[in-house]
Design an enzyme around this catalytic site. Structure first.
Site, PDB file in Angstrom:
ATOM      1  N   GLY A 374       0.834  -1.193   0.000  1.00 23.33           N
ATOM      2  CA  GLY A 374       0.000   0.000   0.000  1.00 23.33           C
ATOM      3  C   GLY A 374       0.864   1.235   0.000  1.00 23.33           C
ATOM      4  O   GLY A 374       2.025   1.202   0.409  1.00 23.33           O
ATOM      5  N   GLY A 377      -0.359   8.331   2.491  1.00 27.23           N
ATOM      6  CA  GLY A 377       0.096   9.710   2.456  1.00 27.23           C
ATOM      7  C   GLY A 377       1.473   9.874   3.071  1.00 27.23           C
ATOM      8  O   GLY A 377       2.207  10.790   2.726  1.00 27.23           O
ATOM      9  N   PHE A 378       1.853   8.959   3.906  1.00 21.93           N
ATOM     10  CA  PHE A 378       3.134   9.090   4.599  1.00 21.93           C
ATOM     11  C   PHE A 378       4.255   8.345   3.901  1.00 21.93           C
ATOM     12  O   PHE A 378       5.413   8.634   4.087  1.00 21.93           O
ATOM     13  CB  PHE A 378       3.011   8.570   6.032  1.00 21.93           C
ATOM     14  CG  PHE A 378       2.126   9.417   6.877  1.00 21.93           C
ATOM     15  CD1 PHE A 378       2.580  10.638   7.356  1.00 21.93           C
ATOM     16  CD2 PHE A 378       0.840   9.025   7.185  1.00 21.93           C
ATOM     17  CE1 PHE A 378       1.768  11.437   8.138  1.00 21.93           C
ATOM     18  CE2 PHE A 378       0.030   9.820   7.965  1.00 21.93           C
ATOM     19  CZ  PHE A 378       0.479  11.030   8.450  1.00 21.93           C
ATOM     20  N   GLY A 379       3.856   7.351   3.149  1.00 17.48           N
ATOM     21  CA  GLY A 379       4.898   6.571   2.472  1.00 17.48           C
ATOM     22  C   GLY A 379       4.402   5.176   2.183  1.00 17.48           C
ATOM     23  O   GLY A 379       3.223   4.859   2.387  1.00 17.48           O
ATOM     24  N   LYS A 396       5.590   0.365   7.688  1.00 14.78           N
ATOM     25  CA  LYS A 396       5.300   1.634   7.040  1.00 14.78           C
ATOM     26  C   LYS A 396       6.572   2.459   7.069  1.00 14.78           C
ATOM     27  O   LYS A 396       7.163   2.691   8.119  1.00 14.78           O
ATOM     28  CB  LYS A 396       4.169   2.360   7.788  1.00 14.78           C
ATOM     29  CG  LYS A 396       3.770   3.658   7.131  1.00 14.78           C
ATOM     30  CD  LYS A 396       2.476   4.201   7.700  1.00 14.78           C
ATOM     31  CE  LYS A 396       1.272   3.419   7.190  1.00 14.78           C
ATOM     32  NZ  LYS A 396       0.054   4.266   7.158  1.00 14.78           N
ATOM     33  N   ASP A 495      -6.888  10.995  12.220  1.00 15.79           N
ATOM     34  CA  ASP A 495      -7.037  10.675  10.801  1.00 15.79           C
ATOM     35  C   ASP A 495      -7.935   9.450  10.595  1.00 15.79           C
ATOM     36  O   ASP A 495      -7.549   8.493   9.931  1.00 15.79           O
ATOM     37  CB  ASP A 495      -5.671  10.466  10.152  1.00 15.79           C
ATOM     38  CG  ASP A 495      -5.714  10.680   8.640  1.00 15.79           C
ATOM     39  OD1 ASP A 495      -6.741  11.208   8.137  1.00 15.79           O
ATOM     40  OD2 ASP A 495      -4.728  10.316   7.973  1.00 15.79           O
TER      41      ASP A 495
END
Ligand SMILES: *[C@@H]1O[C@H](CO)[C@@H](O)[C@H](O)[C@H]1NC(C)=O
Ligand SMILES: *[C@@H]1O[C@H](CO)[C@@H](O)[C@H](O)[C@H]1NC(C)=O
Ligand SMILES: *[C@@H]1O[C@H](CO)[C@@H](O)[C@H](O)[C@H]1NC(C)=O
Ligand SMILES: *[C@@H]1O[C@H](CO)[C@@H](O)[C@H](O)[C@H]1NC(C)=O
Ligand SMILES: *[C@@H]1O[C@H](CO)[C@@H](O)[C@H](O)[C@H]1NC(C)=O
Ligand SMILES: *[C@@H]1O[C@H](CO)[C@@H](O)[C@H](O)[C@H]1NC(C)=O
Ligand SMILES: *[C@@H]1O[C@H](CO)[C@@H](O)[C@H](O)[C@H]1NC(C)=O
Length: 661
Positions: A374, A377-379, A396, A495
């Site tokens: 996946g 938005g963060f990486g 992540k 979030d």
């Protein structure tokens, strides 16, 4: 009586003379000279060294050395001519062999001047000069026929015209004088027919063997030279026809003479063998003394340059190669280490949830692109298997340039790591490396809710049923409740959205990524730089004004999630510009047809009460005024049927819902 005495004397004389003649040597051999002091007459500089070498000269300049076998040999034999009733003398055949070595004083200039094997009527050569005269003659008797001297010279200095020298490395046959009758560069013939000529360096310091042989019948003297380790050459170097009977006296001494001058050498005789009328005995090479001191050996001039270069260059090159290899290995090792290393700050040391970078590197196969499950938005998010435990994880990787608050954040996730709820995606640990932060989560197999809803719409997968959706919404509400109220401190998710809801194997919902938005919130100490974090459509209106996340803003986001799941579409209405999903649902509600907003893919197969509850609760949670939103605990109670949600018709923007206890 007198007769008897006379006869006795005669017999005695006869006997003695007979004994004399019987014991008279016609041959000798010296395999080294250790036991030869009594057999040799030494003169000048010559001596026998401790290790048994006959040293004719040392390296002192302008000296002469002589060594003769002490006893003379009867070189001539009387031949009777019966017809003329006269007698003639013939020279006996003789054979001499010796091994010598010349060690020059100056390795560059070479030594001098050489030596000679000599057969002389005396066992000394008085008045002889050094240098070019080789200790054989002097300026006044050189060439004089009265010398009766035969010599084979081994001359290491070119006389440059004097005595007809041909080179500084030659062998010559001398009769009474130093002008050789015949001479040649020191060399030897090898090969089956003696066709190949090999150079012999007289001053090499290496032992060289010489054969000098005279055949009294043919009257030919042959001189052969070869390095000691070589077999005897098939052809002599010099072959000279000469009748020695005219030269020699009856009794002759055999020996050596050597001299030095400005150029000097140590001249050594190592072994010596002689025989009249027969071949000289062979040396026992193994018992020859070792000469000369190896350190003094001059390296051969031409081939030695290469040898020297090879001897220097090869180790140097090998050493350089070795060093290069070692450095390369070190670099590789350091590079690998650095690639897998992490620089730990003090505060990182006691964090129980810290993973080693190497472990995560191996778990994700080196962060291979094929392992990406996946991109958020963060990486990127990688699937991985922790090598030591076999545990499946999601890693992540957050490659953000500005992780200024990372220490604070890590402190926070250290405590977040202790959060345990069955509907949370657990944060197992973290790893900070340079500017990237790696977060390790539970691996949740069925992906995220937003994908599940979209895929359902594309008919490629079974549409999430209403039961599943409702269950997921309740799961997430319970997870949020845990974060907001059931833990020892209030954790604001910041979030909440469909893509942060993950589905496990049983299609249970699990809320992920909690606290992550905190990464961007440096706002506590500098409110003006505060960056609003969240996802458009899920963002509470007051958040844009204050930038301050609260449980209320989480509830707002959860409200959006309720609508998204029920309506099966994103929070921003794709059909109408500047209109949101909330606006649309609100319109439906005010039109009294709230179920119109429901996902068409459900084919009306949903519980109407639950559907209405979800839609209305969504609108309620998205109330403009945070204080009018229900708490997540209240939301849970509605969803679980613990409380009833009674609504007036005034829902929508700024709507006021009356909550019925
Ligand atoms: C040297 O002299 C000794 C006697 O002094 C004698 O026994 C020996 O055989 C001699 N050696 C040679 C090689 O002539
Ligand atoms: C070399 O020989 C000469 C003459 O015998 C002698 O005077 C001198 O001491 C010797 N030198 C060495 C170094 O043995
Ligand atoms: C010369 O005569 C002697 C005896 O007188 C004899 O033994 C010898 O063989 C003779 N030599 C020759 C060459 O005839
Ligand atoms: C012996 O003497 C005669 C006459 O002088 C001479 O012709 C002959 O060559 C001599 N023989 C030898 C072997 O010397
Ligand atoms: C040779 O010498 C011997 C004795 O010396 C002598 O008797 C003889 O006559 C001589 N012969 C000739 C040919 O001169
Ligand atoms: C040369 O040697 C001879 C014989 O040994 C001697 O009589 C003579 O004096 C020497 N000459 C010189 C110039 O030394
Ligand atoms: C000397 O050398 C020649 C030519 O090689 C050979 O024919 C002869 O037999 C040799 N003589 C001796 C005594 O070795």
């Amino acid at each position: 009586m007198e007769n008897t005495i006379f006869v006795l004397c005669f017999i005695l004389i006869l006997f003695t003379s007979r004994v004399n003649s019987q014991t008279h040597h016609d041959n000798f051999i010296f395999n080294g000279f250790s036991n030869a002091r009594n057999n040799l007459t030494l003169d000048g500089a010559s001596l026998i060294t401790d290790n048994g070498l006959l040293q004719l000269t040392n390296k002192t300049g302008y000296i002469v050395g002589h060594a003769f076998y002490s006893s003379p040999f009867n070189m001539l034999i009387k031949m009777m001519n019966n017809s003329s009733n006269s007698s003639t003398k013939k020279c006996s055949s003789f054979s001499v062999s010796f091994v010598f070595a010349i060690v020059p004083a100056d390795l560059k200039k070479g030594g001098g001047h050489g030596f000679a094997f000599t057969i002389s009527p005396m066992n000394k050569l008085p008045g002889a000069f050094s240098s070019h005269y080789l200790g054989l003659f002097n300026s006044s008797n050189d060439g004089d026929a009265r010398n009766h001297v035969f010599a084979v010279e081994f001359d290491t200095v070119n006389g440059l015209g004097a005595f007809g020298d041909i080179s500084s490395n030659h062998v010559g046959i001398d009769i009474n004088g130093l002008t050789s009758k015949i001479s040649a560069d020191a060399s030897y013939y090898i090969g089956e027919y003696g066709t190949r000529k090999e150079h012999v360096e007289l001053e090499s310091g290496s032992p060289i063997r010489v054969w000098i042989e005279y055949d009294g019948v043919d009257e030919i003297v042959n001189v052969t030279v070869a390095p000691l380790h070589m077999p005897r050459p098939t052809r002599p170097l010099l072959s000279f026809n000469y009748d020695f009977s005219a030269l020699f006296k009856d009794q002759m001494f055999v020996g050596f003479s050597a001299s030095t001058a400005k150029l000097s050498s140590s001249h050594y005789i190592i072994g010596w063998s002689f025989r009249l009328n027969g071949a000289a005995q062979e040396f026992t090479v193994s018992s020859l003394p070792i000469t000369p001191p190896p350190s003094l050996v001059i390296p051969p001039s031409s081939s030695n340059t290469t040898t020297k270069i090879v001897k220097i260059v090869v180790p140097v090159v090998s050493l350089m190669l070795f060093i290069t290899l070692v450095v390369a290995l070190l670099c590789m090792y350091r590079w690998r280490r650095r690639r897998l290393s992490e620089t730990l700050e003090d505060w990182e040391l006691d964090c129980p949830h810290r993973f080693r970078y190497k472990e995560l590197y191996l778990a994700t196969k080196g962060f291979k692109q094929s392992e990406v499950i996946g991109i958020g938005g963060f990486g990127e998010v990688y699937k991985g298997v922790i090598p030591t435990t076999g545990e499946q994880v999601a890693v992540k990787k957050i490659n953000q340039n500005s992780l200024l608050g990372i220490r604070q954040f890590v402190a926070e996730i250290e405590s977040l790591g202790r959060l345990r709820h069955k509907h949370l995606v657990h944060l197992l640990g973290w790893c900070k490396r340079k500017k990237s932060l790696l977060l390790v989560y539970d691996f949740v197999p069925n992906g995220s809710l937003d994908i599940a809803l979209v895929l359902g719409r594309n008919k490629s997968r079974v549409v999430l049923s209403w039961e599943q959706r409702f269950k997921i919404l309740k799961d997430i509400a319970s997870a949020l409740l845990y974060l907001h109220e059931d833990w020892d401190q209030v954790v604001i998710h910041r979030d909440v959205k469909a893509s942060n809801v993950l589905l496990d194997a049983d299609m249970n919902g699990r809320l992920g990524d909690f606290g992550l938005a905190r990464l961007y919130d440096h706002g506590d100490d500098n409110p003006r730089t505060t960056q609003v974090v969240g996802t458009l459509g899920y963002l509470a209106p007051e958040l844009a004004r204050t930038g301050k996340a609260t449980t209320g803003s989480d509830v707002f986001a959860y409200g959006t999630l309720l609508l998204v799941v029920a309506c099966g579409r994103g929070p921003l209405n794709p059909n109408v510009d500047n209109s949101t999903l909330m606006d649309w649902v609100s319109d439906c509600y005010q039109a009294g047809q709230i179920l119109e907003a429901m996902d068409k893919n459900l084919n009306l197969s949903y519980d109407v009460e639950e559907a209405e509850l979800v839609l209305k609760l969504g609108l309620l949670c998205m109330h403009n005024k945070p204080e009018l939103r229900p708490s997540i605990r209240q939301v849970s109670r509605y969803l679980n049927g613990d409380d009833l949600l009674l609504c007036n018709n005034n829902m929508g923007h700024g709507c006021s819902l009356s909550l019925c206890p």
